[in-house]
Write an enzyme that holds these catalytic residues in place. Sequence first.
Site, short mmCIF file in Angstrom:
data_model
loop_
_atom_site.label_atom_id
_atom_site.label_comp_id
_atom_site.label_asym_id
_atom_site.label_seq_id
_atom_site.Cartn_x
_atom_site.Cartn_y
_atom_site.Cartn_z
N SER A 95 0.84 -1.21 0.00
CA SER A 95 0.00 0.00 0.00
C SER A 95 0.87 1.25 0.00
CB SER A 95 -0.91 0.05 1.24
OG SER A 95 -1.82 -1.01 1.22
N LEU A 135 -8.44 11.76 -1.69
CA LEU A 135 -9.63 11.81 -2.54
C LEU A 135 -10.88 11.56 -1.69
CD1 LEU A 135 -10.75 11.96 -5.51
CD2 LEU A 135 -10.58 9.47 -5.56
N PRO A 138 -15.28 11.95 4.38
CA PRO A 138 -16.16 11.23 5.31
C PRO A 138 -17.49 10.81 4.66
CG PRO A 138 -15.17 13.12 6.40
CD PRO A 138 -14.74 13.20 4.96
N HIS A 140 -18.13 10.86 1.19
CA HIS A 140 -18.00 10.54 -0.24
C HIS A 140 -16.85 9.58 -0.47
CE1 HIS A 140 -20.15 14.40 -0.03
NE2 HIS A 140 -20.89 13.83 -0.97
N SER A 142 -17.26 5.82 -2.50
CA SER A 142 -17.42 5.24 -3.84
C SER A 142 -17.80 6.29 -4.88
CB SER A 142 -18.49 4.14 -3.82
OG SER A 142 -18.11 3.12 -2.93
N ILE A 167 -6.82 8.18 4.69
CA ILE A 167 -5.74 8.50 3.77
C ILE A 167 -4.44 7.79 4.19
CG2 ILE A 167 -4.43 10.37 2.67
CD1 ILE A 167 -7.57 10.23 2.07
N GLU A 375 -9.70 1.59 -3.42
CA GLU A 375 -9.45 1.60 -4.88
C GLU A 375 -10.60 0.97 -5.66
OE1 GLU A 375 -6.86 2.76 -6.62
OE2 GLU A 375 -5.50 3.34 -5.02
N THR A 377 -14.55 -0.57 -4.54
CA THR A 377 -14.99 -1.78 -3.85
C THR A 377 -15.31 -2.86 -4.90
OG1 THR A 377 -17.33 -1.19 -3.93
CG2 THR A 377 -16.07 -0.37 -2.03
C1 FAD Z 1 -7.05 1.11 4.95
C2 FAD Z 1 -7.62 2.04 3.93
C3 FAD Z 1 -6.78 2.91 3.24
C4 FAD Z 1 -7.31 3.83 2.32
N1 FAD Z 1 -6.46 4.71 1.69
C5 FAD Z 1 -6.99 5.73 0.93
C6 FAD Z 1 -6.14 6.75 0.39
O1 FAD Z 1 -4.90 6.71 0.54
N2 FAD Z 1 -6.72 7.77 -0.29
C7 FAD Z 1 -8.07 7.86 -0.49
O2 FAD Z 1 -8.53 8.83 -1.10
N3 FAD Z 1 -8.91 6.88 0.00
C8 FAD Z 1 -8.40 5.84 0.71
N4 FAD Z 1 -9.23 4.86 1.25
C9 FAD Z 1 -10.68 5.01 1.10
C10 FAD Z 1 -11.30 4.02 0.13
O3 FAD Z 1 -10.94 4.31 -1.19
C11 FAD Z 1 -12.83 4.05 0.36
O4 FAD Z 1 -13.06 3.43 1.61
C12 FAD Z 1 -13.61 3.35 -0.75
O5 FAD Z 1 -13.61 4.14 -1.92
C13 FAD Z 1 -15.05 3.05 -0.36
O6 FAD Z 1 -15.67 4.19 0.14
P1 FAD Z 1 -16.48 4.12 1.53
O7 FAD Z 1 -15.62 3.44 2.54
O8 FAD Z 1 -16.95 5.50 1.82
O9 FAD Z 1 -17.68 3.17 1.26
P2 FAD Z 1 -19.13 3.58 0.57
O10 FAD Z 1 -18.90 4.30 -0.72
O11 FAD Z 1 -19.97 4.26 1.58
O12 FAD Z 1 -19.71 2.14 0.27
C14 FAD Z 1 -20.27 1.31 1.29
C15 FAD Z 1 -20.77 0.03 0.65
O13 FAD Z 1 -21.79 0.34 -0.29
C16 FAD Z 1 -21.45 -0.20 -1.56
N5 FAD Z 1 -21.95 0.70 -2.61
C17 FAD Z 1 -21.76 2.04 -2.74
N6 FAD Z 1 -22.37 2.49 -3.84
C18 FAD Z 1 -22.95 1.42 -4.45
C19 FAD Z 1 -23.70 1.23 -5.65
N7 FAD Z 1 -23.98 2.24 -6.48
N8 FAD Z 1 -24.14 -0.01 -5.93
C20 FAD Z 1 -23.84 -1.06 -5.13
N9 FAD Z 1 -23.14 -0.95 -4.00
C21 FAD Z 1 -22.69 0.27 -3.65
C22 FAD Z 1 -19.96 -0.32 -1.58
O14 FAD Z 1 -19.52 -1.30 -2.51
C23 FAD Z 1 -19.67 -0.71 -0.13
O15 FAD Z 1 -19.84 -2.09 0.01
C24 FAD Z 1 -8.71 3.87 2.10
C25 FAD Z 1 -9.55 2.95 2.76
C26 FAD Z 1 -9.02 2.06 3.66
C27 FAD Z 1 -9.93 1.09 4.35
#
Ligand code: FAD
Length: 395
Positions: A95, A135, A138, A140, A142, A167, A375, A377
């Site tokens: 990572s 990116l 809290p 936003h 996916s 991040i 990156e 889900t």
């Molecule tokens: C350890 C770790 C490190 C990370 N590092 C970074 C980083 O360096 N920089 C950065 O910017 N981000 C980082 N992230 C954030 C990561 O990219 C996000 O957690 C990811 O994009 C998902 O967003 P969310 O957690 O808000 O989930 P949400 O978007 O809230 O999604 C929750 C659930 O709903 C589902 N879902 C959402 N929309 C839909 C849809 N339209 N249809 C079906 N299912 C849906 C998703 O698949 C998921 O299962 C990191 C996350 C973790 C856990």
Amino acid sequence: MADIRMTDFAEFTSLLSSEENLILNSTKDFVNKEVMPIIDDAFMDARFPDELVPKVGAMGFLGAPLDGYGCPGLNYVSYGLINMMLEAGDSALRSFNSVQSSLVMFPLHSFGSDAQKTKFLPKLATGEMIGCFGLTEPDHGSNPAGMVTYAKKTDKGFVLNGAKMWITNGSVADLAIVWAKCEGVSEGKNNICAFVVEKNTPGFSTRLMTQKHSLRASITSELIFEDCLIPHENLLPGSTVGLKAALMCLNSARLGIAWGAIGAAMACYQTALDYSLTRVQFHDKPIASHQLIQKDLVDMLTEITKAQFLTLQITRLKEQGKVKPEHISMVKRNNVAMALGISRTARAILGANGISSEYPVMRHMCNLESVITYEGTDNVHILTLGKYITGISAF
Ligand SMILES: Cc1cc2nc3c(=O)[nH]c(=O)nc-3n(C[C@H](O)[C@H](O)[C@H](O)COP(=O)(O)OP(=O)(O)OC[C@H]3O[C@@H](n4cnc5c(N)ncnc54)[C@H](O)[C@@H]3O)c2cc1C
């Protein structure tokens, strides 16, 4: 803890050049010498092993596929192989490399001014500087297009307000690539562009996120911007095409993650195989002699082998300029789900020992629960591929 080994059932390595094989083997040796002796304690102590940063820099892993400005200039398959062996050690190290290489150095290299490249890239390549990529917010994840972090253009510079969450590298980073809405500057659909925010800029603070069961040897942080004044020259000039620029960075990182997941799967498979050959239960026979265990091992090896060949082909398409984002979605989704499944099966094969830190499988399993979420889900990659196949967006 046992050394990591290459799983090569169908002579995958015969498709690699001698330079690529050299990189594969030197990364494996590096991980066995430098990572394996310390990684389990780092995970248990929730400590990022920052002593490895200059060492990975000296190995030429950081920004591996980029040219010039002190970057190694390797091909994308080599970048993939590095990620595969780093993640066979631990997803945290991979990572770190993905963020530094694909989410910080890549946007500077692709969208930065010459002054920005000269100032930051050589030090990021050696590990003298660490970067992070902001990116996700809290509210936003996916759907990053909905972001509310906002940069207002003024005579003195850009005034940034908002917050980023989850991040990687955040609290230890010397610079953050931050994506924000900026009306009148970005030509993209969502007014999104990227800024370099340097450590110690007034109005910029970070908060370490500590309550993690996953990626414990990685730093994860919040980034907070309160009337944070950024010089005009810290806008990445090529990023004003909107979210498209951010997605290009993510595509580069996702390909590395697809390779990394194969490494985690290989480590779990090898551990389960070794264990099953020595653990004796019923009739003085090793558990590897039981048909149900053999089926698990066969399924693991088959899935790893399929993933290796598909990922190599898609990375060769990338090198030929023919790759599509949907190709990368397929391997990111497939390989991480495959690795997570293998880690869970390996955990079961080890019985109670599967939960012990004497073996790496539970550590990999917990890490992969993050890798399947960040990156894009699993669901997001399904929707990306579904749209490509049918022409209908189900987002
Ligand atoms: C350890 C770790 C490190 C990370 N590092 C970074 C980083 O360096 N920089 C950065 O910017 N981000 C980082 N992230 C954030 C990561 O990219 C996000 O957690 C990811 O994009 C998902 O967003 P969310 O957690 O808000 O989930 P949400 O978007 O809230 O999604 C929750 C659930 O709903 C589902 N879902 C959402 N929309 C839909 C849809 N339209 N249809 C079906 N299912 C849906 C998703 O698949 C998921 O299962 C990191 C996350 C973790 C856990």
